[in-house]
Design a protein around this motif. Structure first.
Motif, PDB file in Angstrom:
ATOM      1  N   LEU A 161      43.721  54.470 -28.113  1.00 24.49           N
ATOM      2  CA  LEU A 161      43.093  55.728 -28.521  1.00 24.49           C
ATOM      3  C   LEU A 161      41.578  55.668 -28.325  1.00 24.49           C
ATOM      4  O   LEU A 161      40.962  56.654 -27.888  1.00 24.49           O
ATOM      5  CB  LEU A 161      43.416  56.039 -29.977  1.00 24.49           C
ATOM      6  CG  LEU A 161      42.843  57.359 -30.504  1.00 24.49           C
ATOM      7  CD1 LEU A 161      43.452  58.540 -29.750  1.00 24.49           C
ATOM      8  CD2 LEU A 161      43.072  57.492 -31.996  1.00 24.49           C
ATOM      9  N   ALA A 212      48.356  55.613 -32.553  1.00 26.66           N
ATOM     10  CA  ALA A 212      47.217  54.885 -33.130  1.00 26.66           C
ATOM     11  C   ALA A 212      47.283  54.904 -34.653  1.00 26.66           C
ATOM     12  O   ALA A 212      46.975  53.902 -35.312  1.00 26.66           O
ATOM     13  CB  ALA A 212      45.904  55.490 -32.646  1.00 26.66           C
ATOM     14  N   VAL A 213      47.673  56.053 -35.212  1.00 34.13           N
ATOM     15  CA  VAL A 213      47.839  56.151 -36.668  1.00 34.13           C
ATOM     16  C   VAL A 213      48.917  55.186 -37.134  1.00 34.13           C
ATOM     17  O   VAL A 213      48.763  54.506 -38.165  1.00 34.13           O
ATOM     18  CB  VAL A 213      48.184  57.605 -37.067  1.00 34.13           C
ATOM     19  CG1 VAL A 213      48.652  57.675 -38.512  1.00 34.13           C
ATOM     20  CG2 VAL A 213      46.970  58.505 -36.874  1.00 34.13           C
ATOM     21  N   CYS A 217      47.579  49.883 -29.800  1.00 35.82           N
ATOM     22  CA  CYS A 217      47.630  51.352 -29.850  1.00 35.82           C
ATOM     23  C   CYS A 217      46.297  51.943 -30.310  1.00 35.82           C
ATOM     24  O   CYS A 217      45.867  52.990 -29.818  1.00 35.82           O
ATOM     25  CB  CYS A 217      48.754  51.805 -30.775  1.00 35.82           C
ATOM     26  SG  CYS A 217      50.403  51.568 -30.074  1.00 35.82           S
ATOM     27  N   ILE A 218      45.649  51.280 -31.240  1.00 33.95           N
ATOM     28  CA  ILE A 218      44.335  51.747 -31.693  1.00 33.95           C
ATOM     29  C   ILE A 218      43.307  51.609 -30.571  1.00 33.95           C
ATOM     30  O   ILE A 218      42.493  52.515 -30.337  1.00 33.95           O
ATOM     31  CB  ILE A 218      43.892  50.958 -32.944  1.00 33.95           C
ATOM     32  CG1 ILE A 218      44.803  51.315 -34.133  1.00 33.95           C
ATOM     33  CG2 ILE A 218      42.439  51.272 -33.289  1.00 33.95           C
ATOM     34  CD1 ILE A 218      44.583  50.459 -35.359  1.00 33.95           C
ATOM     35  N   SER A 229      47.664  51.890 -25.275  1.00 32.32           N
ATOM     36  CA  SER A 229      48.804  52.634 -25.823  1.00 32.32           C
ATOM     37  C   SER A 229      50.103  52.214 -25.142  1.00 32.32           C
ATOM     38  O   SER A 229      51.144  52.046 -25.802  1.00 32.32           O
ATOM     39  CB  SER A 229      48.580  54.140 -25.652  1.00 32.32           C
ATOM     40  OG  SER A 229      47.446  54.568 -26.363  1.00 32.32           O
ATOM     41  N   GLY A 260      49.534  52.544 -35.809  1.00 33.40           N
ATOM     42  CA  GLY A 260      48.992  51.195 -35.640  1.00 33.40           C
ATOM     43  C   GLY A 260      48.541  50.583 -36.953  1.00 33.40           C
ATOM     44  O   GLY A 260      48.619  49.367 -37.138  1.00 33.40           O
ATOM     45  N   VAL A 261      48.072  51.422 -37.893  1.00 31.66           N
ATOM     46  CA  VAL A 261      47.605  50.898 -39.181  1.00 31.66           C
ATOM     47  C   VAL A 261      48.757  50.271 -39.978  1.00 31.66           C
ATOM     48  O   VAL A 261      48.675  49.104 -40.366  1.00 31.66           O
ATOM     49  CB  VAL A 261      46.893  51.993 -40.006  1.00 31.66           C
ATOM     50  CG1 VAL A 261      46.488  51.446 -41.375  1.00 31.66           C
ATOM     51  CG2 VAL A 261      45.686  52.518 -39.252  1.00 31.66           C
ATOM     52  N   GLY A 312      50.035  47.301 -33.134  1.00 27.57           N
ATOM     53  CA  GLY A 312      49.125  48.189 -33.842  1.00 27.57           C
ATOM     54  C   GLY A 312      47.717  48.136 -33.284  1.00 27.57           C
ATOM     55  O   GLY A 312      47.075  49.175 -33.065  1.00 27.57           O
ATOM     56  N   TYR A 322      52.022  60.001 -38.525  1.00 30.48           N
ATOM     57  CA  TYR A 322      52.598  59.646 -37.217  1.00 30.48           C
ATOM     58  C   TYR A 322      53.817  60.503 -36.917  1.00 30.48           C
ATOM     59  O   TYR A 322      53.955  61.048 -35.812  1.00 30.48           O
ATOM     60  CB  TYR A 322      52.967  58.162 -37.194  1.00 30.48           C
ATOM     61  CG  TYR A 322      54.126  57.845 -36.277  1.00 30.48           C
ATOM     62  CD1 TYR A 322      53.947  57.748 -34.893  1.00 30.48           C
ATOM     63  CD2 TYR A 322      55.418  57.664 -36.790  1.00 30.48           C
ATOM     64  CE1 TYR A 322      55.017  57.479 -34.046  1.00 30.48           C
ATOM     65  CE2 TYR A 322      56.492  57.391 -35.949  1.00 30.48           C
ATOM     66  CZ  TYR A 322      56.287  57.308 -34.582  1.00 30.48           C
ATOM     67  OH  TYR A 322      57.335  57.047 -33.743  1.00 30.48           O
TER      68      TYR A 322
END
Length: 218
Positions: free
Chosen positions: A182, A145-146, A178-179, A196, A148-149, A175, A95
């Motif tokens: 994407l 998105a990354v 955001c995923i 997002s 988000g994990v 999270g 990120y």
């Protein structure tokens, strides 16, 4: 200084620079209008103004403070769930790199490409972060998105603590949003791509109870 208090200060700094970024971004869009076409993207960077420079410098500070925050959340959560904390942490540098490139390139690479106009117009348009149709904008959203994990991982772990329950739930929701955002960009869905923006708003709200909760923890 205890780690919880230090992390609470980092969360508070992240909150403040994010609020400043939101104010700068909103004012910039109100003053210049949204960037909706490749032509507008190229025109928007023909001559970077002080407001644009300040906006991207501040966005860089948001990225740095958020990266530090998530690194601190790993330390906070590793004793309770070392495996989950480690799995969340590995996404944080990705990120950081994606978003630092997205924002700093606007101050370093884009002006150099803009100086080569009109031959570089197509490349310049793809490098403008503010244009939703550009490659850099996609990389920017990929970065969120990354993140988000680890937001889901650390948010779920924080939600187990009474003083950080709401902050954790909001982080996890951020999270997921955001995923979804994407996925919407990849699928060409304007509705899903709003994830997002929703995720960013939820993250901003989460920083409030997160900073307060950490500062109050013993």
């Amino acid at each position: 200084m205890k780690k919880n208090r230090l992390l609470g200060i980092v969360a508070l700094i992240c909150l403040m620079v994010t609020v400043i970024w939101l104010a700068l971004f909103t004012y910039d869009v109100a003053a210049r209008g949204a960037v909706e076409t490749a032509e507008q993207a190229v025109a928007s960077v023909a001559d970077l103004g002080a407001l644009q420079i300040l906006t991207y410098v501040n966005a860089t500070l948001v990225t740095v403070s958020a990266t530090m925050l998530f690194g601190g959340l790993y330390v906070l959560c590793r004793d309770e769930a070392p495996l989950w904390a480690a799995m969340g942490l590995v996404f944080v540098p990705i990120y950081g790199l994606l978003n630092l490139f997205a924002y700093l390139s606007q101050l370093t690479i884009v002006p150099r490409l803009a100086a080569l106009r009109p031959a570089s117009d197509l490349l310049v348009a793809q490098m403008v972060q503010a244009w939703p149709g550009s490659v850099v904008n996609v990389l920017n959203n990929l970065g969120y998105a990354v993140l988000g994990v680890p937001s889901i991982v650390f948010g779920s772990l924080l939600a187990r603590r009474r003083s950080l329950r709401y902050a954790g739930l909001l982080m996890a929701l951020n999270g997921v949003a955001c995923i979804v955002g994407l996925v919407g960009i990849a699928a060409g869905s304007e509705l899903l791509s709003l994830g997002s923006i929703v995720g960013g708003a939820v993250f901003l709200v989460a920083l409030g109870p997160l900073s307060v909760g950490l500062l109050r923890e013993p």
